[in-house]
Design an enzyme around this catalytic site. Structure first.
Site, mmCIF file in Angstrom:
data_model
loop_
_atom_site.group_PDB
_atom_site.id
_atom_site.type_symbol
_atom_site.label_atom_id
_atom_site.label_comp_id
_atom_site.label_asym_id
_atom_site.label_seq_id
_atom_site.Cartn_x
_atom_site.Cartn_y
_atom_site.Cartn_z
ATOM 1 N N TYR A 79 14.642 43.035 -31.833
ATOM 2 C CA TYR A 79 13.206 43.801 -32.644
ATOM 3 C C TYR A 79 13.568 44.644 -33.967
ATOM 4 O O TYR A 79 12.841 44.419 -34.613
ATOM 5 C CB TYR A 79 12.878 44.274 -31.436
ATOM 6 C CG TYR A 79 11.386 44.836 -30.902
ATOM 7 C CD1 TYR A 79 10.198 44.050 -31.121
ATOM 8 C CD2 TYR A 79 10.837 46.731 -31.281
ATOM 9 C CE1 TYR A 79 8.881 44.531 -31.418
ATOM 10 C CE2 TYR A 79 9.983 46.693 -31.463
ATOM 11 C CZ TYR A 79 8.562 45.861 -31.835
ATOM 12 O OH TYR A 79 7.372 46.474 -30.924
ATOM 13 N N ASP B 38 -5.671 35.144 -33.396
ATOM 14 C CA ASP B 38 -4.168 35.285 -31.960
ATOM 15 C C ASP B 38 -3.826 33.638 -31.392
ATOM 16 O O ASP B 38 -4.777 32.782 -31.875
ATOM 17 C CB ASP B 38 -4.477 35.883 -30.553
ATOM 18 C CG ASP B 38 -3.833 37.054 -29.581
ATOM 19 O OD1 ASP B 38 -2.866 36.022 -29.537
ATOM 20 O OD2 ASP B 38 -3.436 37.700 -29.942
ATOM 21 N N ALA C 202 0.671 41.094 -35.105
ATOM 22 C CA ALA C 202 0.834 40.636 -34.156
ATOM 23 C C ALA C 202 2.705 40.427 -33.983
ATOM 24 O O ALA C 202 3.224 40.303 -34.863
ATOM 25 C CB ALA C 202 1.100 38.833 -34.676
HETATM 26 P P1 NAI Z 1 0.755 43.425 -26.896
HETATM 27 O O1 NAI Z 1 2.271 42.262 -26.153
HETATM 28 O O2 NAI Z 1 0.047 44.198 -26.585
HETATM 29 O O3 NAI Z 1 -0.043 42.120 -28.425
HETATM 30 C C1 NAI Z 1 0.588 41.997 -29.192
HETATM 31 C C2 NAI Z 1 -0.856 40.471 -29.537
HETATM 32 O O4 NAI Z 1 -0.285 38.962 -30.714
HETATM 33 C C3 NAI Z 1 -0.790 39.648 -28.470
HETATM 34 O O5 NAI Z 1 -2.556 39.026 -28.150
HETATM 35 C C4 NAI Z 1 -0.372 38.283 -28.712
HETATM 36 O O6 NAI Z 1 -0.947 37.357 -27.731
HETATM 37 C C5 NAI Z 1 -0.335 38.694 -29.759
HETATM 38 N N1 NAI Z 1 0.606 36.885 -30.190
HETATM 39 C C6 NAI Z 1 1.728 37.063 -29.929
HETATM 40 N N2 NAI Z 1 2.243 36.690 -30.785
HETATM 41 C C7 NAI Z 1 1.635 35.287 -31.939
HETATM 42 C C8 NAI Z 1 1.953 34.849 -32.118
HETATM 43 N N3 NAI Z 1 3.117 33.990 -32.509
HETATM 44 N N4 NAI Z 1 0.543 34.156 -33.201
HETATM 45 C C9 NAI Z 1 -0.659 34.776 -32.653
HETATM 46 N N5 NAI Z 1 -0.531 36.560 -31.745
HETATM 47 C C10 NAI Z 1 0.667 36.555 -31.650
HETATM 48 O O7 NAI Z 1 1.390 44.327 -27.978
HETATM 49 P P2 NAI Z 1 1.113 45.847 -28.677
HETATM 50 O O8 NAI Z 1 1.354 46.117 -28.084
HETATM 51 O O9 NAI Z 1 -0.598 46.221 -28.518
HETATM 52 O O10 NAI Z 1 1.828 45.643 -30.030
HETATM 53 C C11 NAI Z 1 1.374 44.738 -31.234
HETATM 54 C C12 NAI Z 1 1.717 45.554 -32.482
HETATM 55 O O11 NAI Z 1 2.112 46.880 -32.467
HETATM 56 C C13 NAI Z 1 3.232 44.212 -31.841
HETATM 57 O O12 NAI Z 1 3.813 44.030 -34.032
HETATM 58 C C14 NAI Z 1 4.351 45.709 -31.535
HETATM 59 O O13 NAI Z 1 5.340 45.112 -31.626
HETATM 60 C C15 NAI Z 1 3.426 46.567 -32.709
HETATM 61 N N6 NAI Z 1 4.358 47.988 -31.536
HETATM 62 C C16 NAI Z 1 3.995 48.459 -30.716
HETATM 63 C C17 NAI Z 1 4.658 49.315 -30.046
HETATM 64 C C18 NAI Z 1 3.792 50.096 -28.592
HETATM 65 O O14 NAI Z 1 4.167 50.777 -28.205
HETATM 66 N N7 NAI Z 1 2.913 49.603 -27.840
HETATM 67 C C19 NAI Z 1 5.442 50.340 -30.289
HETATM 68 C C20 NAI Z 1 5.305 49.818 -31.875
HETATM 69 C C21 NAI Z 1 5.310 48.707 -32.634
#
Ligand code: NAI
Length: 446
Positions: free
Chosen positions: A352, A237, A288
Site C-alpha cells: 500500500y 465504482d 478509489a
Molecule cells: P473505502 O474502501 O471505504 O472506499 C473505496 C471505494 O473504492 C469503494 O467504494 C470501492 O468499491 C472502490 N474501488 C475499489 N477498487 C476499485 C476499482 N478497481 N475500480 C473502481 N472502484 C474501486 O475506502 P476509503 O477509506 O473511503 O478510502 C478512499 C481513499 O482514501 C483510498 O484511496 C484510500 O487508500 C485513501 N485513504 C484512506 C484513509 C482512511 O483513513 N480511511 C487514510 C489514507 C488514505
C-alpha cells in the site's frame, strides 16, 4: 464513526477530568458551515514588507477585521506572519518574537499562517537557511497550539507573490473551517496561474468532475462536497458497489458509471461517458483505493499486485488517456488521494505504501505535463480518518492511532473532501505537483 471521547472532554465535567488526569484534550473542530464567516475574530497581519501591505489590503477586500498591530488582550481569529523578504536567519527574530506576544490571545480554533518564499528558489546559502527555517518554526509552533488552533504555511516560488490567485486561494482555505484537520503543512504556490477566490459558495459551478470509488467512504464525501461547490458529477465504482453508487449519484444528481478502474480501457470509458452525458470533463478525482495488508515476509503476488494495480497503475493509465485526449478543456484539474502511509511508511503496508508513494511521484512528474495545458495535478494524503475501515481497527490500537496527532483526534471523510475540492478549484490553479496532508499533523513518522 463518532468520537465520543472528544465530545465528552469538550465541555464541563469531562474537560475537568481530562485536565486533572493529564489525558488528551481534543476539542470539537470548527468546520465549514455555509453562511458562517471565514474566520471568527480579527486577523492580525504581521510583517512590514510591501508584500504584507498588499496581502492585508486583499484581506480587507474580503471584509475581514484586519489588524496590522496587535491590541493587547484582544482575542484573535488568526495571525498571518508575512516573511517574504528574509535574507538571513537573524531576520526571523523580530517578526517571530513579535508574533509570539500574541499567541496567548488566540481564540479557540484560531489559525496561524506563515507566508514565505521557497528555499529552493535562491542560490544564496544564508537566504536559503532563513527560508528553510520557517519550515521548522511553523511545524514546531503547530505542535504547541491548543484548542483546535492550527498552523500552516504558504510558500511562494519565483513568479508567485503574496496576492497571486494561488496564494489567496490557499489563504482562504487555511483560514476557513475547510482546513480544520490540516495542521503543520505547507502549500507551494508555483505560479501566478489560476483565478482569484470569490466568496461565493459555488467555486466549481459549470465544471464536470469524475470521482472514482464514489460509492462510499471518502469518495462519497468528495462527491457531496464537489456537488455543494457547484460541480456536475460522474461517479465511478465497481459493478459490485452499483446499488450504493446509484444512491450517492441520486443524492448529488450526478450520473453513475459502473467501471473497474483497473480495466485497460477505463480512461477511454470515463472520457466517453463524460462527453456523451455531460459534454465535457474538467476535473478528475482519483480516490478509489484498496488495502491488502500483510507483513512483507508473508506477502504474496496476488496481494502485492492487486494494490499496485488499483492504487497507482490504474491512475497512470487513466491520466495517459486524459492527457492524450483532444477533448480536455483548458485548465483541467486532477487530484489524487494518496496516504500518509506513502510518506511515513506503515507496518504491514509495504504494498500500500509503495502504491501511495507512487501516487506522490506520479503527481510530481505529471505536473509539468498537465501544466502545458494550463492545468494542475495535486495529491491529498489523509492520515487517520474516521471511516468504516478505521472503525474495524481494535479499540486500543484505534484510540492510540487517532490521538497521535496535534489535534488529538481522527479526521472526517469531509475533511479530506474539503482539501480535494479546494485543489480542484481554479483558486488553486497556481498550485501543482503538491502533496497536502490532511492528518492533524501526525506525531509519528514523517
Ligand atoms: P473505502 O474502501 O471505504 O472506499 C473505496 C471505494 O473504492 C469503494 O467504494 C470501492 O468499491 C472502490 N474501488 C475499489 N477498487 C476499485 C476499482 N478497481 N475500480 C473502481 N472502484 C474501486 O475506502 P476509503 O477509506 O473511503 O478510502 C478512499 C481513499 O482514501 C483510498 O484511496 C484510500 O487508500 C485513501 N485513504 C484512506 C484513509 C482512511 O483513513 N480511511 C487514510 C489514507 C488514505
Amino acid at each position: 464513526m463518532s468520537d465520543k471521547y472528544t465530545q465528552f472532554v469538550s465541555h464541563g465535567l469531562g474537560r475537568d477530568i481530562a485536565k486533572r488526569l493529564g489525558l488528551p484534550q481534543p476539542v470539537v473542530l470548527r468546520r465549514h458551515q455555509p453562511g458562517r464567516p471565514l474566520i471568527d475574530g480579527p486577523v492580525l497581519v504581521q510583517g512590514s514588507t510591501r508584500g504584507a501591505d498588499s496581502l492585508a489590503a486583499a484581506l480587507l477586500g474580503w471584509n475581514l477585521d484586519v489588524r496590522r498591530h496587535a491590541i493587547p488582550k484582544e482575542k484573535l481569529g488568526a495571525i498571518i506572519l508575512v516573511l517574504d523578504e528574509l535574507a538571513h536567519p537573524a531576520d526571523l527574530e523580530k517578526p517571530v518574537l513579535t508574533a509570539a506576544t500574541s499567541l496567548r490571545d488566540l481564540a479557540p480554533n484560531a489559525r496561524i499562517i506563515t507566508v514565505s518564499r521557497t528555499a529552493a528558489s535562491t542560490p544564496e546559502p544564508a537566504t536559503a537557511a532563513a527560508r528553510q527555517g520557517v519550515d521548522g518554526l511553523l511545524r514546531s509552533l503547530a505542535k504547541e497550539l491548543r484548542a483546535g488552533a492550527t498552523g500552516n504555511g504558504i510558500l511562494l516560488a519565483d513568479g508567485a507573490g503574496t496576492t497571486s490567485p494561488g496564494t489567496l486561494g490557499a489563504m482562504q482555505f487555511f483560514l476557513s473551517g475547510r482546513s480544520a484537520f490540516v495542521d503543520g503543512q505547507f502549500l507551494t504556490v508555483s505560479s501566478a496561474a489560476g483565478r482569484l477566490p470569490g466568496d461565493a459558495g459555488k467555486p466549481l459551478a459549470g465544471k464536470v468532475a469524475v470521482v472514482t470509488g464514489a460509492a462510499r467512504g471518502i469518495g462519497a464525501a468528495i462527491a457531496r462536497t464537489l456537488y455543494r461547490d457547484g460541480a456536475t458529477l460522474i461517479l465511478v465504482d465497481i459493478p459490485a458497489a452499483g446499488d450504493h453508487l446509484a444512491e450517492v449519484a441520486n443524492e448529488v444528481r450526478g450520473t453513475a458509471l459502473q467501471l473497474d478502474i483497473s480495466r485497460d480501457d477505463a480512461g477511454q470509458r470515463i472520457i466517453e461517458h463524460a462527453l456523451t452525458r455531460h459534454g465535457r470533463l474538467d476535473i478528475v478525482i482519483h480516490n478509489a483505493g484498496i488495502t491488502r495488508d500483510k507483513l512483507l515476509a508473508n506477502m504474496d503476488a496476488a496481494r502485492w499486485n492487486a494494490v499496485i494495480t488499483v492504487n497507482i497503475a490504474a491512475q497512470l493509465r487513466i491520466n495517459e488517456a486524459l492527457l492524450a485526449s483532444e477533448h480536455l478543456p483548458d485548465a483541467p484539474r486532477i487530484v489524487s488521494v494518496a496516504s500518509t502511509s506513502g510518506i511515513a511508511g506503515n507496518r504491514g503496508q509495504t504494498n500500500y505504501a509503495a502504491s501511495k508513494a507512487g501516487v506522490i511521484g506520479m503527481v510530481r512528474a505529471t505536473a509539468p505535463l498537465i501544466g502545458g495545458r494550463g492545468g494542475s495535478i495535486n495529491a491529498v494524503a489523509p492520515g487517520f480518518i474516521e471511516t468504516d475501515m478505521t472503525a474495524r481497527i481494535p479499540f486500543a490500537t484505534r484510540e492510540v492511532a487517532r490521538r497521535l496527532n496535534s489535534l488529538q483526534q481522527g479526521g472526517r471523510p469531509g475533511d479530506v473532501a474539503e482539501a480535494v475540492a479546494f485543489l480542484a478549484s481554479d483558486a488553486a490553479g497556481g498550485i501543482s505537483g503538491e502533496v497536502l496532508r490532511v492528518c492533524g499533523q501526525n506525531l509519528v513518522g514523517a
